[in-house]
Scaffold this motif. Structure first.
Motif, short mmCIF file in Angstrom:
data_model
loop_
_atom_site.label_atom_id
_atom_site.label_comp_id
_atom_site.label_asym_id
_atom_site.label_seq_id
_atom_site.Cartn_x
_atom_site.Cartn_y
_atom_site.Cartn_z
N TYR A 11 5.85 -0.51 5.19
CA TYR A 11 7.07 -0.20 5.57
C TYR A 11 7.03 1.49 5.62
CZ TYR A 11 12.27 0.83 5.10
OH TYR A 11 13.33 1.45 5.28
N ALA A 12 6.46 2.11 4.74
CA ALA A 12 6.25 3.46 4.86
C ALA A 12 5.46 3.92 6.05
CB ALA A 12 5.45 4.02 3.58
N GLU A 13 4.44 3.43 6.14
CA GLU A 13 3.59 3.58 7.48
C GLU A 13 4.29 3.38 9.01
OE1 GLU A 13 0.04 0.86 6.86
OE2 GLU A 13 -0.85 2.08 5.37
N GLU A 14 4.99 2.35 8.86
CA GLU A 14 5.80 2.02 10.02
C GLU A 14 6.79 3.05 10.10
OE1 GLU A 14 4.98 -2.81 9.62
OE2 GLU A 14 6.98 -1.65 9.00
N SER A 15 7.24 3.81 9.07
CA SER A 15 8.11 4.94 9.53
C SER A 15 7.47 6.29 9.98
CB SER A 15 8.70 5.34 7.84
OG SER A 15 8.10 6.07 7.24
N GLU A 16 6.25 6.29 10.27
CA GLU A 16 5.48 7.34 10.78
C GLU A 16 5.72 8.56 10.11
OE1 GLU A 16 6.35 7.22 14.81
OE2 GLU A 16 4.98 5.85 15.37
N GLY A 17 5.67 8.50 8.62
CA GLY A 17 5.64 9.64 7.79
C GLY A 17 7.31 10.13 7.48
N ARG A 18 8.24 9.39 8.05
CA ARG A 18 9.64 9.73 7.70
C ARG A 18 9.89 9.28 6.28
NH1 ARG A 18 14.83 7.74 8.20
NH2 ARG A 18 14.05 5.46 8.61
N ILE A 19 9.22 8.18 5.47
CA ILE A 19 9.52 7.62 4.66
C ILE A 19 8.40 7.36 3.69
CG2 ILE A 19 10.21 5.64 3.35
CD1 ILE A 19 12.03 4.95 5.77
N LYS A 20 8.39 7.73 2.35
CA LYS A 20 7.34 7.60 1.45
C LYS A 20 7.87 6.62 0.32
CE LYS A 20 4.35 9.78 -1.87
NZ LYS A 20 3.83 11.22 -2.62
N ARG A 41 12.09 -5.56 4.26
CA ARG A 41 10.50 -5.85 4.75
C ARG A 41 9.85 -6.65 3.78
NH1 ARG A 41 7.17 -6.76 7.48
NH2 ARG A 41 5.45 -5.29 8.60
N VAL A 42 10.19 -6.53 2.53
CA VAL A 42 9.39 -7.21 1.53
C VAL A 42 10.06 -8.68 1.29
CG1 VAL A 42 8.61 -5.30 -0.17
CG2 VAL A 42 10.65 -6.51 -0.36
N THR A 43 10.92 -8.95 2.11
CA THR A 43 11.45 -10.36 1.79
C THR A 43 11.50 -11.05 3.34
OG1 THR A 43 13.82 -9.61 2.42
CG2 THR A 43 13.07 -10.17 -0.06
N ALA A 48 -16.53 -15.88 -12.13
CA ALA A 48 -15.84 -14.58 -11.87
C ALA A 48 -14.62 -14.80 -10.94
CB ALA A 48 -16.81 -13.61 -11.31
N PRO A 49 -13.39 -14.29 -11.37
CA PRO A 49 -12.32 -14.78 -10.49
C PRO A 49 -12.59 -14.05 -9.20
CG PRO A 49 -11.80 -12.95 -12.08
CD PRO A 49 -13.19 -13.51 -12.38
N GLU A 50 -11.86 -14.51 -8.06
CA GLU A 50 -12.02 -14.10 -6.69
C GLU A 50 -11.16 -12.65 -6.73
OE1 GLU A 50 -10.73 -17.12 -4.13
OE2 GLU A 50 -12.20 -18.34 -4.59
N ALA A 51 -11.56 -11.67 -6.03
CA ALA A 51 -11.01 -10.34 -5.92
C ALA A 51 -9.69 -10.82 -5.03
CB ALA A 51 -11.84 -9.19 -5.40
N GLN A 52 -8.80 -10.26 -5.42
CA GLN A 52 -7.42 -10.06 -4.39
C GLN A 52 -7.44 -9.13 -3.73
OE1 GLN A 52 -5.17 -12.22 -4.14
NE2 GLN A 52 -5.02 -13.58 -6.10
N PRO A 53 -7.08 -9.21 -2.21
CA PRO A 53 -7.10 -7.86 -1.61
C PRO A 53 -6.25 -6.89 -1.92
CG PRO A 53 -5.83 -9.73 -0.57
CD PRO A 53 -6.36 -10.26 -1.68
N ALA A 54 -6.66 -5.60 -1.98
CA ALA A 54 -5.69 -4.51 -2.42
C ALA A 54 -4.75 -4.31 -1.22
CB ALA A 54 -6.79 -3.46 -2.90
N ALA A 55 -3.65 -3.54 -1.81
CA ALA A 55 -2.81 -3.11 -0.88
C ALA A 55 -3.19 -1.64 -0.28
CB ALA A 55 -1.44 -3.09 -1.41
N GLU A 56 -3.20 -1.39 0.92
CA GLU A 56 -3.64 -0.21 1.59
C GLU A 56 -2.72 0.91 1.10
OE1 GLU A 56 -3.83 -0.59 5.72
OE2 GLU A 56 -5.00 -2.34 5.74
N GLU A 57 -3.51 2.06 0.93
CA GLU A 57 -2.76 3.10 0.41
C GLU A 57 -2.10 3.77 1.53
OE1 GLU A 57 -2.54 4.79 -2.27
OE2 GLU A 57 -3.83 3.43 -3.57
N ALA A 58 -0.60 4.22 1.35
CA ALA A 58 0.19 4.67 2.40
C ALA A 58 -0.26 5.98 2.91
CB ALA A 58 1.71 5.02 1.88
N LYS A 59 -0.09 6.28 4.22
CA LYS A 59 -0.56 7.73 4.57
C LYS A 59 0.38 9.00 4.00
CE LYS A 59 -1.96 5.67 8.96
NZ LYS A 59 -1.65 5.64 10.52
N PRO A 60 -0.28 9.84 3.74
CA PRO A 60 0.56 11.04 3.10
C PRO A 60 1.63 11.24 3.92
CG PRO A 60 -1.64 11.63 3.49
CD PRO A 60 -1.53 10.53 4.18
#
Length: 460
Positions: free
Chosen positions: A79-88, A359-361, A39-51
């Motif tokens: 990046y969204a989480e670091e904005s503390e709710g300002r960006i989704k 952020r993604v680069t 079975a393939p090893e599971a990749q870590p899932a990206a965390e859900e951003a806060k509302p």
């Protein structure tokens, strides 16, 4: 002891990704029974951003579908989480081959995503049409040192000298040679070094093929169209395309020296033919039938993991030098690339969209990508020297050293008709190399003319 590899194992190692150059075979051969699949090893899932907070800025971000875009979504959420709710950040996943069509439709309708990734082969067509935001102002505000970024001038070429993107996964092709140390030592009597020449390479792969006989091969070469073939002809001071992208140079003597070399190596059975390539070249190496595999840094994860699994003592050196390495300035014949992230030129939130692609680069993201998935780092070359990255892939610093010195550019027609130009090469060059049509000046010139016909078309 070698055993045949399964497709699932190759997928688990990342061996069927950007670094694996798969060639179609004409006649399948009987394969050894496949072992029990794991079975393939599971990749870590990206965390859900806060509302997001009410009134938050919403950025639409097109990412690669599946695991190929895992870092984009992981760090988009950060990046969204670091904005503390300002960006989704809202993600729109798309497969590699569908992305340019989707983006073009969005561009025409005025509904393009705020940020997107792009492939080297089709980025220029969108860039020259004004799809992407010029980011020079934001780069300066962020204090980015563009001297540490790979291939920047090539990206500026398509937007009137202004930067409109940041590089993602980077590399050069052909760039590095993986080799079976035990086989090479027994056949050739020594190991290759980073300074080996094409004469050394030729001697090595012939010796390796002769040692084991029919069905075993010493090395490989790209045979077809596009940047892969152009890169392989580079060490001979040749290629398919002039540096400015306007002239077909396939019929030039330097390019034909490379073609004749491939034909000769096929005749000596040092390279696998179409009929031998039931599987791709990486699989051929990992199954113990290919002594050396010359590719690009993107093949590192599959080669390292697969060799360890198969008990192969694998070495890695820079690809062999041809005449271009001794030119002034030296070129080593490499064909550079760096996938790119950009922002929509008409986004309502240019500063925030730029922050997302930055952020993604970033070193943090590219380091995470390398350590988590084994994919090569990005165009921010400092990442290639990070201690944990070097510990995983010790040859990456010398790859980055080379990328800092490359003077040639990715093989892109000036009219940006890359796919059409590549397809002509894919359809016509193999027939000449494999002897389906006679190798003569007239047939060489005919291919050159057909490639030129594409270059002479207006930009789409």
């Amino acid at each position: 002891m070698f055993r045949a590899l399964t497709r699932r194992e190759l997928l688990r190692w990342g061996a069927l990704g950007a670094g694996a150059v798969a060639l179609a075979a004409c006649a399948p051969k009987e394969q050894a029974p496949a072992p029990k699949e794991e079975a393939p090893e599971a990749q870590p899932a990206a965390e859900e951003a806060k509302p997001a907070a009410e009134g938050a800025i919403v950025l639409r971000f097109m990412t690669r579908q599946g695991d190929a875009g895992i870092h984009m979504r992981e760090f988009g959420n950060r990046y969204a989480e670091e904005s503390e709710g300002r960006i989704k950040v809202e993600f729109e996943e798309a497969p590699w081959d569908e992305t340019p069509k989707i983006l073009e439709t969005q561009l025409v309708s005025g509904t393009m995503v705020d940020a997107t990734w792009g492939d080297t082969a089709w980025w220029p067509n969108m860039a020259r049409r004004g799809a992407y935001l010029v980011i020079e102002e934001y780069v300066a505000e962020a204090g980015m040192n563009l001297d540490d970024w790979y291939n920047v001038e090539w990206f500026r070429k398509w937007t009137d000298g202004q930067l409109s993107g940041l590089g993602g996964a980077a590399g050069f092709h052909p760039g590095i040679t993986f080799y079976n140390r035990e086989w090479v030592l027994e056949a050739w009597g020594k190991e290759p070094t980073d300074d080996w020449t094409f004469e050394d390479y030729t001697e090595c792969i012939i010796a390796c093929a002769k040692l084991k006989g029919d069905g075993y091969f010493g090395g490989n070469a790209d045979i077809g169209g596009g940047h892969g073939m152009d890169g392989w002809l580079g060490p001979f001071n040749g290629g398919l395309l002039s540096q400015d992208g306007t002239e077909s140079i396939f019929a030039e003597p330097e390019a034909q020296e490379g073609i004749k070399w491939i034909i000769d190596m096929l005749a000596q059975k040092a390279l696998p033919t179409r009929e031998d390539l039931v599987d791709d070249l990486m699989t051929l190496f990992l199954n113990g039938r290919l002594a050396t595999y010359t590719s690009n840094p993107g093949a590192s994860q599959g080669m390292a993991a697969g060799s360890a699994e198969q008990g192969i003592d694998m070495g890695v050196v820079l690809s062999p030098k041809g005449p271009s390495a001794f030119a002034d300035p030296p070129q080593r014949g490499f064909c550079p690339y760096a996938n790119t992230f950009g922002c929509y030129a008409k986004t309502k939130y240019p500063r925030e969209a730029f922050g997302l692609i930055a952020r993604v680069t970033s070193i943090e993201c590219m380091k995470w990508l390398c350590l988590t998935t084994g994919k090569q780092p990005g165009a921010l070359l400092s990442t290639w020297y990070e201690p944990e990255v070097v510990d995983k892939f010790p040859w990456f610093p010398k790859c980055a050293d080379v990328m800092r010195t490359i003077t040639d550019s990715f093989s892109m027609p000036a009219n940006t008709r890359y796919n059409e130009w590549r397809d002509v090469g894919n359809n016509e060059i193999p027939a000449l190399v494999y002897g389906d049509v006679e190798y003569n000046d007239a047939n060489v010139q005919a291919i050159n003319d057909h490639l030129q016909e594409v270059l002479d078309l207006p930009a789409p």
